[in-house]
Design an enzyme around this catalytic site. Structure first.
Site, PDB file in Angstrom:
ATOM      1  N   GLN A 100       0.813  -1.210   0.000  1.00  0.00           N
ATOM      2  CA  GLN A 100       0.000   0.000   0.000  1.00  0.00           C
ATOM      3  C   GLN A 100       0.847   1.261   0.000  1.00  0.00           C
ATOM      4  O   GLN A 100       2.045   1.226   0.283  1.00  0.00           O
ATOM      5  CB  GLN A 100      -0.926   0.004   1.214  1.00  0.00           C
ATOM      6  CG  GLN A 100      -0.201  -0.097   2.540  1.00  0.00           C
ATOM      7  CD  GLN A 100      -1.149  -0.335   3.706  1.00  0.00           C
ATOM      8  OE1 GLN A 100      -1.355   0.540   4.537  1.00  0.00           O
ATOM      9  NE2 GLN A 100      -1.733  -1.545   3.757  1.00  0.00           N
ATOM     10  N   HIS A 102       0.125   5.794   0.838  1.00  0.00           N
ATOM     11  CA  HIS A 102      -0.806   6.761   1.399  1.00  0.00           C
ATOM     12  C   HIS A 102      -0.647   8.112   0.697  1.00  0.00           C
ATOM     13  O   HIS A 102       0.449   8.466   0.260  1.00  0.00           O
ATOM     14  CB  HIS A 102      -0.572   6.912   2.898  1.00  0.00           C
ATOM     15  CG  HIS A 102      -0.604   5.614   3.631  1.00  0.00           C
ATOM     16  ND1 HIS A 102      -1.723   4.820   3.697  1.00  0.00           N
ATOM     17  CD2 HIS A 102       0.353   4.948   4.332  1.00  0.00           C
ATOM     18  CE1 HIS A 102      -1.465   3.739   4.402  1.00  0.00           C
ATOM     19  NE2 HIS A 102      -0.203   3.788   4.788  1.00  0.00           N
ATOM     20  N   GLU A 137       3.484   7.771   8.223  1.00  0.00           N
ATOM     21  CA  GLU A 137       3.626   6.874   9.368  1.00  0.00           C
ATOM     22  C   GLU A 137       5.090   6.542   9.605  1.00  0.00           C
ATOM     23  O   GLU A 137       5.940   6.657   8.702  1.00  0.00           O
ATOM     24  CB  GLU A 137       2.805   5.596   9.173  1.00  0.00           C
ATOM     25  CG  GLU A 137       3.142   4.783   7.951  1.00  0.00           C
ATOM     26  CD  GLU A 137       2.101   3.683   7.679  1.00  0.00           C
ATOM     27  OE1 GLU A 137       0.897   3.997   7.683  1.00  0.00           O
ATOM     28  OE2 GLU A 137       2.512   2.539   7.464  1.00  0.00           O
ATOM     29  N   ARG A 285      -4.257   0.647  -2.061  1.00  0.00           N
ATOM     30  CA  ARG A 285      -3.640  -0.678  -2.048  1.00  0.00           C
ATOM     31  C   ARG A 285      -3.140  -1.052  -3.433  1.00  0.00           C
ATOM     32  O   ARG A 285      -3.771  -0.763  -4.440  1.00  0.00           O
ATOM     33  CB  ARG A 285      -4.634  -1.717  -1.526  1.00  0.00           C
ATOM     34  CG  ARG A 285      -5.004  -1.503  -0.060  1.00  0.00           C
ATOM     35  CD  ARG A 285      -5.993  -2.531   0.444  1.00  0.00           C
ATOM     36  NE  ARG A 285      -6.291  -2.329   1.863  1.00  0.00           N
ATOM     37  CZ  ARG A 285      -7.189  -1.476   2.334  1.00  0.00           C
ATOM     38  NH1 ARG A 285      -7.918  -0.756   1.481  1.00  0.00           N
ATOM     39  NH2 ARG A 285      -7.380  -1.335   3.629  1.00  0.00           N
TER      40      ARG A 285
END
Length: 410
Positions: A100, A102, A137, A285
């Site tokens: 994935q 983001h 993240e 994804r």
């Protein structure tokens, strides 16, 4: 002054471990079902809960919404619209997650507005942008932690593809060899992710057999090939298996971390980690999942910049080791005491904080004398209205604490 222990939600995804989180929380092992993530924060889907002085339990989300300035601080509340901008997790991966990426803040805002205009329900399986915010993240290993992250330097990928070259793979190897840069990676990735299923069904068995032989021969890329075989066994007809050939294969030691900014294509493989991320659900994804894959939107978001993935072990700041990123939503620090160290540490911040104990035990003491004992697996919420706390180590074993704050906290 308020020092509050959190009661946190466990997310039971299929890729999780049946032992890691139960053992951390002192519950019976193994758990009846896989437990993948322990969430600490005010995410609307599963907010942490706090028991008040009246004995009534409230969600952290409700507390923040009722008093955003007191809980978050004026600066944080204003910047993030009264919303706690980060989510802290324990991640326990027994099996690989999906591949994935983001979106950036701009991509998320535009995509969210577009899907709202189209009337796609926010909980629809084909919804890419349930909220208008970015989702950077950072993941910090608690055990040896394996991941794929970021595109490998193209010439190294060419060497890998040649090491496992098959008649069907050779024509794709040439594509990248003739243009060994981010544009060449984009072209090859786009070609693979859009291959017709019939072509995939011919190519993947060839590639997997070549990987088997490379491992048997103890080749230079044996670790990468083992990962491809593991993914191919779990997802035998998935284009994501081919795309995994393009990514850096990383093994993090405990305390090491990687930061995944917008557009970074990644896949967590195995291990236990502390993860901090922006409080968002936006995921594009690539594959290796039965969930929705939107290829055109994925190609808009993925960053094809390439090279080695930077690994951090924390910049020393007194007893803290700080993991620096450019994410305004969060900052993660690690605090440790050896078994023979018992000096107290003063911790202060202008914004909200969560402290998570991952080893040993300590006492969290407010300046008015209020205190709470924090043991392994426990976490505490410190609102911005609390000016400072002292951390007092307990016992005679090593102690480890992770500190999550907003990125604007100082």
């Amino acid at each position: 002054m308020t020092v509050e222990l959190l009661r946190n939600a466990v997310r039971p995804y299929a890729w999780g471990s049946r032992t890691t989180i139960p053992e951390l929380l002192g519950r019976p092992v193994p758990a009846p079902h896989p437990e993948a993530e322990l969430w600490m924060g005010a995410h609307p889907g599963d907010p942490s809960r706090i028991e008040g002085p009246d004995g009534i339990e409230r969600s952290l989300l409700d507390l923040v919404e009722a008093d955003p300035v007191g809980q978050l601080g004026e600066q944080c509340a204003e910047r993030w619209g009264g919303r706690l901008p980060f989510l802290l997790k324990i991640l326990a991966a027994e099996e690989p997650l999906s591949m994935q990426a983001h979106p950036s803040a701009e991509q998320a805002a535009e995509g969210h507005a577009r899907e709202e205009q189209a009337g796609i329900p926010r909980d629809a399986p084909n919804r890419n942008y349930p909220d208008p915010t970015a989702k950077p993240e950072l993941v910090c290993a608690l055990t040896e932690f394996h991941a794929l992250a970021g595109f490998r330097e193209p010439n190294r990928t060419v060497a890998l593809l040649k090491a496992i070259e098959t008649p069907g793979l050779a024509r794709f190897t040439v594509l990248l060899e003739e243009q060994p840069d981010s544009d060449g990676l984009r072209a090859l990735f786009t070609t693979w992710i859009t291959l017709p299923q019939a072509s995939l069904d011919e190519l993947l068995p060839e590639v997997l057999e070549a990987c088997v032989q490379h491992v048997r021969d103890h080749g230079e890329f044996a670790a990468e090939c083992r990962t491809i075989l593991e993914l191919g066994e779990a997802h035998p007809r998935d284009a994501g298996v081919l795309c995994a050939l393009l990514l850096n294969r990383l093994t993090l030691r405990a305390g090491e971390a990687i930061y995944l900014p917008a557009g970074n294509l990644h896949l967590y493989l195995h291990g236990t980690a502390v993860e901090i991320l922006a409080n968002s659900d936006n995921i594009l994804r690539c594959g290796l999942t039965p969930k929705h894959v939107d290829v055109p939107e994925l190609l808009r978001v993925v960053d094809f910049g390439c090279g080695e993935m930077p690994v951090q072990d924390g910049t020393p700041d007194g007893r803290l080791a700080v993991y620096h990123t450019d994410a305004p939503e969060f900052e993660l620090s690690r605090i440790e005491w050896a078994a023979d160290e018992r000096d107290e540490l003063l911790v202060h911040c202008t914004g909200p904080q969560i402290l998570l104990c991952t080893a040993g035990a300590l006492r969290v003491i407010a300046d008015d004398g209020e205190q709470v004992e924090l043991g392994r697996g426990q976490s505490v919420w410190l609102p911005a209205s609390d000016p400072a706390v002292r951390l007092k180590p307990l016992g005679d074993t090593p102690i480890q604490v992770f500190r999550a704050t907003a990125g604007t906290c100082s």
